[in-house]
Design an enzyme around this catalytic site. Structure first.
Site, mmCIF file in Angstrom:
data_model
loop_
_atom_site.group_PDB
_atom_site.id
_atom_site.type_symbol
_atom_site.label_atom_id
_atom_site.label_comp_id
_atom_site.label_asym_id
_atom_site.label_seq_id
_atom_site.Cartn_x
_atom_site.Cartn_y
_atom_site.Cartn_z
ATOM 1 N N HIS A 75 -19.455 42.580 -16.259
ATOM 2 C CA HIS A 75 -19.676 41.539 -17.256
ATOM 3 C C HIS A 75 -21.127 41.518 -17.711
ATOM 4 O O HIS A 75 -21.831 40.537 -17.516
ATOM 5 C CB HIS A 75 -19.259 40.165 -16.724
ATOM 6 C CG HIS A 75 -17.785 39.965 -16.733
ATOM 7 N ND1 HIS A 75 -17.134 39.299 -17.742
ATOM 8 C CD2 HIS A 75 -16.830 40.382 -15.889
ATOM 9 C CE1 HIS A 75 -15.837 39.311 -17.506
ATOM 10 N NE2 HIS A 75 -15.617 39.959 -16.371
ATOM 11 N N ARG A 97 -25.846 34.169 -20.287
ATOM 12 C CA ARG A 97 -26.452 33.016 -19.620
ATOM 13 C C ARG A 97 -26.851 33.432 -18.216
ATOM 14 O O ARG A 97 -26.081 34.046 -17.493
ATOM 15 C CB ARG A 97 -25.444 31.869 -19.571
ATOM 16 C CG ARG A 97 -25.934 30.695 -18.743
ATOM 17 C CD ARG A 97 -24.996 29.518 -18.828
ATOM 18 N NE ARG A 97 -25.450 28.527 -19.782
ATOM 19 C CZ ARG A 97 -24.633 27.737 -20.472
ATOM 20 N NH1 ARG A 97 -23.342 27.844 -20.343
ATOM 21 N NH2 ARG A 97 -25.127 26.836 -21.297
ATOM 22 N N HIS A 99 -27.559 31.741 -14.795
ATOM 23 C CA HIS A 99 -27.391 30.436 -14.145
ATOM 24 C C HIS A 99 -28.474 30.213 -13.092
ATOM 25 O O HIS A 99 -28.898 31.168 -12.426
ATOM 26 C CB HIS A 99 -26.020 30.333 -13.463
ATOM 27 C CG HIS A 99 -24.891 30.139 -14.426
ATOM 28 N ND1 HIS A 99 -24.205 31.191 -14.966
ATOM 29 C CD2 HIS A 99 -24.342 29.014 -14.945
ATOM 30 C CE1 HIS A 99 -23.265 30.720 -15.781
ATOM 31 N NE2 HIS A 99 -23.326 29.398 -15.791
ATOM 32 N N GLU A 197 -19.034 20.179 -6.199
ATOM 33 C CA GLU A 197 -19.462 18.953 -5.539
ATOM 34 C C GLU A 197 -18.471 18.540 -4.436
ATOM 35 O O GLU A 197 -17.297 18.892 -4.464
ATOM 36 C CB GLU A 197 -19.540 17.800 -6.546
ATOM 37 C CG GLU A 197 -20.571 17.993 -7.627
ATOM 38 C CD GLU A 197 -20.187 19.061 -8.627
ATOM 39 O OE1 GLU A 197 -18.979 19.189 -8.937
ATOM 40 O OE2 GLU A 197 -21.078 19.795 -9.080
ATOM 41 N N ASN A 239 -11.556 21.086 -15.474
ATOM 42 C CA ASN A 239 -10.969 20.543 -14.232
ATOM 43 C C ASN A 239 -11.436 19.107 -14.005
ATOM 44 O O ASN A 239 -12.533 18.742 -14.419
ATOM 45 C CB ASN A 239 -11.388 21.403 -13.027
ATOM 46 C CG ASN A 239 -12.891 21.508 -12.865
ATOM 47 O OD1 ASN A 239 -13.552 22.303 -13.531
ATOM 48 N ND2 ASN A 239 -13.437 20.672 -12.010
HETATM 49 I I1 8IG Z 1 -15.916 25.228 -15.150
HETATM 50 O O1 8IG Z 1 -16.245 20.627 -11.365
HETATM 51 C C1 8IG Z 1 -16.801 23.971 -13.883
HETATM 52 N N1 8IG Z 1 -18.088 24.091 -13.615
HETATM 53 N N2 8IG Z 1 -20.714 21.516 -10.749
HETATM 54 N N3 8IG Z 1 -18.454 21.065 -11.059
HETATM 55 C C2 8IG Z 1 -19.555 21.815 -11.332
HETATM 56 N N4 8IG Z 1 -19.538 22.848 -12.163
HETATM 57 C C3 8IG Z 1 -18.370 23.131 -12.751
HETATM 58 C C4 8IG Z 1 -17.194 22.418 -12.507
HETATM 59 C C5 8IG Z 1 -17.235 21.315 -11.625
HETATM 60 N N5 8IG Z 1 -16.210 22.958 -13.250
#
Ligand code: 8IG
Length: 279
Positions: A75, A97, A99, A197, A239
């Site tokens: 990627h 990107r 991170h 988290e 999510n």
């Molecule tokens: I896609 O639920 C994604 N990235 N911190 N928490 C965090 N980063 C995320 C999440 C999430 N879903």
């Protein structure tokens, strides 16, 4: 360090000089002197360049100064120059990107943003995939209204007392809301990651005022504002944040939500980029 003086030291990682050098290299590779707008395409948003207009050039990010090789095999991040249909402007589309969780390096995170500023971009569009603390369904796009930087990091150094009062431009948020009146606006909390988290952390972030949780965007937005750009943030909710949904978090589900939304997100990018340019 005796040999890292003068020009070499000024091109150090994260420096303005390196960003400027990157911008010159990209402009030369693209054959386009000026990119008026830049877009970072995050999780789920990857198809966003396709309907924006004719691609003028696409280069692997690693061929441009200051970009680390992608940490995800197969990627390679790409930097794409697109002629924005219906305008005479060019967009720099960044699917490279970096991170914060990859190298704990906020200067590396800021490099593509600073490069974009040096290519002439006055608007920075930051997109991401995220979790929702609020009961907003997966597949929903939220407009970032403000952020909580929970990384304890900053892309800035020195006495850079940058005003973040209107970081996520009210003007550009209105442009989005006019085209897409149903999108919610929310506060995005950037956690350091890469772990998701705990439910307790999600509750805490909610009490602090967050609506969305993710692992990007806030540090980039700070770098963009410091570089003088107007910022807009768009989050695909993939999510429910940990502890707010029926089960646990699965990266595969996150990716599947992104795939399902891909067409719609690409359409949004194609509608919004010209609208931002003309606003
Ligand atoms: I896609 O639920 C994604 N990235 N911190 N928490 C965090 N980063 C995320 C999440 C999430 N879903």
């Amino acid at each position: 360090m005796a040999n890292r003086t003068g020009a070499a030291a000024e091109r150090a990682e994260g420096s303005e000089a390196l960003a400027s050098e990157a911008a010159e290299a990209f402009a030369a590779a693209a054959g386009v002197e000026r990119h008026e707008i830049a877009v970072v395409l995050g999780s789920g948003w990857g198809a966003g360049a396709e309907r924006l207009g004719p691609v003028t050039a696409q280069v692997p990010a690693e061929s441009i100064p200051g970009f680390a090789p992608s940490s995800t095999p197969g990627h390679a991040g790409m930097l794409t120059s697109v002629q924005v249909a219906g305008t005479d402007a060019h967009a720099l589309v960044i699917t490279a990107r970096s991170h914060y969780y990859e190298r704990r390096d906020s200067l590396g995170v800021a490099h593509p943003i600073r490069m974009a500023a040096h290519t002439g971009a006055r608007i920075m569009v930051l997109t991401n995939g995220c979790g929702a603390i609020r009961p907003w369904a997966p597949g929903t796009v939220a407009i970032v209204r403000d952020h909580l930087n929970l990384t304890a990091a900053t892309p800035l150094a020195g006495a850079a007392f940058v005003d973040l009062t209107d970081l996520y431009s009210r003007r550009l948020r209105a442009v989005v809301s006019t085209r897409y009146p149903d999108l919610p606006q929310g506060v995005y909390a950037q956690f350091p990651g890469p772990q998701y988290e705990t439910p307790a952390e999600v509750r805490a972030a909610g009490i602090l005022g967050a609506d969305l949780v993710g692992m990007s965007t806030a540090l980039e937005a700070i770098a963009a504002r410091a570089a003088g750009m107007e910022v807009v943030g768009l989050s695909l909710i993939t999510n429910p944040a940990a502890g707010t949904g029926p089960g646990g978090l699965d990266h595969a589900d996150v990716l599947a939500t992104g795939r399902l939304a891909a067409e719609r997100l690409a359409d949004m990018i194609a509608v919004l980029i010209p609208a931002f340019l003309m606003a």
